[in-house]
Scaffold this motif. Structure first.
Motif, PDB file in Angstrom:
ATOM      1  N   ALA A 185       0.848  -1.026  -0.005  1.00 41.24           N
ATOM      2  CA  ALA A 185      -0.091   0.038   0.098  1.00 41.24           C
ATOM      3  C   ALA A 185       1.009   1.171   0.040  1.00 41.24           C
ATOM      4  O   ALA A 185       0.451   2.174  -0.760  1.00 41.24           O
ATOM      5  N   LYS A 186       1.885   1.184   0.792  1.00 41.24           N
ATOM      6  CA  LYS A 186       3.026   2.627   0.910  1.00 41.24           C
ATOM      7  C   LYS A 186       3.601   2.560  -0.422  1.00 41.24           C
ATOM      8  O   LYS A 186       3.635   3.880  -0.964  1.00 41.24           O
ATOM      9  N   VAL A 187       4.031   1.661  -1.240  1.00 43.94           N
ATOM     10  CA  VAL A 187       4.363   1.743  -2.340  1.00 43.94           C
ATOM     11  C   VAL A 187       3.580   2.318  -3.463  1.00 43.94           C
ATOM     12  O   VAL A 187       3.904   3.357  -4.229  1.00 43.94           O
ATOM     13  N   GLN A 188       2.387   1.660  -3.469  1.00 46.48           N
ATOM     14  CA  GLN A 188       1.471   2.151  -4.289  1.00 46.48           C
ATOM     15  C   GLN A 188       1.070   3.660  -4.220  1.00 46.48           C
ATOM     16  O   GLN A 188       0.800   4.268  -5.061  1.00 46.48           O
ATOM     17  N   GLN A 189       0.951   3.892  -3.069  1.00 47.85           N
ATOM     18  CA  GLN A 189       0.408   5.347  -2.771  1.00 47.85           C
ATOM     19  C   GLN A 189       1.312   6.293  -3.158  1.00 47.85           C
ATOM     20  O   GLN A 189       1.167   7.268  -3.580  1.00 47.85           O
ATOM     21  N   GLN A 190       2.724   5.937  -2.787  1.00 47.71           N
ATOM     22  CA  GLN A 190       3.690   6.693  -3.289  1.00 47.71           C
ATOM     23  C   GLN A 190       3.868   6.961  -4.824  1.00 47.71           C
ATOM     24  O   GLN A 190       4.029   8.094  -5.473  1.00 47.71           O
ATOM     25  N   ALA A 191       3.604   5.938  -5.527  1.00 48.97           N
ATOM     26  CA  ALA A 191       3.664   5.791  -6.833  1.00 48.97           C
ATOM     27  C   ALA A 191       2.767   6.680  -7.493  1.00 48.97           C
ATOM     28  O   ALA A 191       2.927   7.268  -8.440  1.00 48.97           O
ATOM     29  N   SER A 192       1.534   6.559  -6.844  1.00 51.86           N
ATOM     30  CA  SER A 192       0.280   7.307  -7.412  1.00 51.86           C
ATOM     31  C   SER A 192       0.573   8.885  -7.347  1.00 51.86           C
ATOM     32  O   SER A 192       0.164   9.504  -8.041  1.00 51.86           O
ATOM     33  N   GLN A 193       1.084   9.387  -6.177  1.00 53.45           N
ATOM     34  CA  GLN A 193       1.397  10.746  -5.792  1.00 53.45           C
ATOM     35  C   GLN A 193       2.275  11.297  -7.056  1.00 53.45           C
ATOM     36  O   GLN A 193       2.380  12.166  -7.648  1.00 53.45           O
ATOM     37  N   GLN A 194       3.441  10.351  -7.449  1.00 50.28           N
ATOM     38  CA  GLN A 194       4.633  10.847  -8.275  1.00 50.28           C
ATOM     39  C   GLN A 194       4.014  10.637  -9.771  1.00 50.28           C
ATOM     40  O   GLN A 194       4.503  11.438 -10.405  1.00 50.28           O
ATOM     41  N   LEU A 195       3.100   9.956  -9.894  1.00 47.25           N
ATOM     42  CA  LEU A 195       2.675   9.801 -11.245  1.00 47.25           C
ATOM     43  C   LEU A 195       1.311  10.805 -11.552  1.00 47.25           C
ATOM     44  O   LEU A 195       0.569  10.465 -12.587  1.00 47.25           O
ATOM     45  N   GLY A 196       1.153  11.745 -10.629  1.00 47.95           N
ATOM     46  CA  GLY A 196      -0.046  12.576 -10.455  1.00 47.95           C
ATOM     47  C   GLY A 196      -1.552  11.981 -10.200  1.00 47.95           C
ATOM     48  O   GLY A 196      -2.359  12.134 -11.246  1.00 47.95           O
ATOM     49  N   GLY A 197      -1.426  11.071  -9.609  1.00 46.74           N
ATOM     50  CA  GLY A 197      -2.827  10.373  -9.097  1.00 46.74           C
ATOM     51  C   GLY A 197      -3.139   9.008 -10.367  1.00 46.74           C
ATOM     52  O   GLY A 197      -4.340   8.672 -10.065  1.00 46.74           O
ATOM     53  N   LYS A 198      -2.558   9.051 -11.490  1.00 40.16           N
ATOM     54  CA  LYS A 198      -2.676   7.860 -12.303  1.00 40.16           C
ATOM     55  C   LYS A 198      -2.280   6.584 -11.893  1.00 40.16           C
ATOM     56  O   LYS A 198      -1.362   6.617 -11.319  1.00 40.16           O
ATOM     57  N   PRO A 199      -3.007   5.499 -12.370  1.00 38.17           N
ATOM     58  CA  PRO A 199      -2.410   4.308 -11.893  1.00 38.17           C
ATOM     59  C   PRO A 199      -1.146   3.924 -12.877  1.00 38.17           C
ATOM     60  O   PRO A 199      -1.000   4.519 -13.658  1.00 38.17           O
ATOM     61  N   ALA A 200      -0.135   3.248 -12.079  1.00 37.42           N
ATOM     62  CA  ALA A 200       1.049   2.890 -12.684  1.00 37.42           C
ATOM     63  C   ALA A 200       0.842   2.023 -13.838  1.00 37.42           C
ATOM     64  O   ALA A 200      -0.029   0.927 -13.450  1.00 37.42           O
ATOM     65  N   GLN A 201       1.209   2.175 -15.099  1.00 37.41           N
ATOM     66  CA  GLN A 201       1.035   1.334 -16.110  1.00 37.41           C
ATOM     67  C   GLN A 201       2.600   1.132 -16.580  1.00 37.41           C
ATOM     68  O   GLN A 201       3.275   1.794 -16.399  1.00 37.41           O
ATOM     69  N   GLU A 202       2.505  -0.315 -16.956  1.00 37.91           N
ATOM     70  CA  GLU A 202       3.961  -0.736 -17.400  1.00 37.91           C
ATOM     71  C   GLU A 202       4.244  -0.041 -18.728  1.00 37.91           C
ATOM     72  O   GLU A 202       3.477   0.351 -19.456  1.00 37.91           O
ATOM     73  N   GLU A 203       5.597   0.273 -18.849  1.00 42.22           N
ATOM     74  CA  GLU A 203       6.219   0.771 -19.994  1.00 42.22           C
ATOM     75  C   GLU A 203       6.274  -0.247 -21.129  1.00 42.22           C
ATOM     76  O   GLU A 203       6.376  -1.383 -20.882  1.00 42.22           O
ATOM     77  N   PRO A 204       6.140  -0.046 -22.415  1.00 43.22           N
ATOM     78  CA  PRO A 204       6.099  -0.951 -23.380  1.00 43.22           C
ATOM     79  C   PRO A 204       7.399  -1.533 -23.507  1.00 43.22           C
ATOM     80  O   PRO A 204       8.523  -0.840 -23.312  1.00 43.22           O
ATOM     81  N   ASP A 205       7.554  -2.578 -23.998  1.00 39.75           N
ATOM     82  CA  ASP A 205       8.800  -3.617 -24.334  1.00 39.75           C
ATOM     83  C   ASP A 205       9.469  -2.838 -25.270  1.00 39.75           C
ATOM     84  O   ASP A 205       8.957  -2.262 -26.206  1.00 39.75           O
ATOM     85  N   ALA A 206      10.864  -2.699 -25.093  1.00 39.36           N
ATOM     86  CA  ALA A 206      11.683  -2.126 -26.159  1.00 39.36           C
ATOM     87  C   ALA A 206      12.128  -3.358 -27.197  1.00 39.36           C
ATOM     88  O   ALA A 206      12.950  -2.809 -28.108  1.00 39.36           O
ATOM     89  N   THR A 207      11.669  -4.369 -27.057  1.00 39.28           N
ATOM     90  CA  THR A 207      11.811  -5.448 -28.040  1.00 39.28           C
ATOM     91  C   THR A 207      11.118  -5.472 -29.214  1.00 39.28           C
ATOM     92  O   THR A 207       9.940  -4.891 -29.226  1.00 39.28           O
TER      93      THR A 207
END
Length: 62
Positions: free
Chosen positions: A40-62
């Motif tokens: 919960a702590k990691v998710q809360q901090q990530a949400s704050q840093q991403l502007g309240g948007k849910p963390a989404q995976e970055e596209p693969d570089a392959t």
């Protein structure tokens, strides 16, 4: 104070969204009762840093 009675010290890490998701995936394999607050702590901090948007995976570089 931590459970062992020692002072709690914090560190700050810088990881990508994919790396954070991988960390959470690994932590998710541990017993829920032991890790739910950490997740919960990691998710809360990530949400704050991403502007309240849910963390989404970055596209693969392959």
């Amino acid at each position: 104070m931590s459970r062992s009675g020692q002072e709690v010290r914090e560190i700050h890490l810088s990881v990508t969204v994919d790396e954070a998701n991988l960390i959470l995936e690994g932590v998710g394999l541990l017993p829920f009762a032991r890790v739910y607050a950490l997740v919960a702590k990691v998710q809360q901090q990530a949400s704050q840093q991403l502007g309240g948007k849910p963390a989404q995976e970055e596209p693969d570089a392959t």
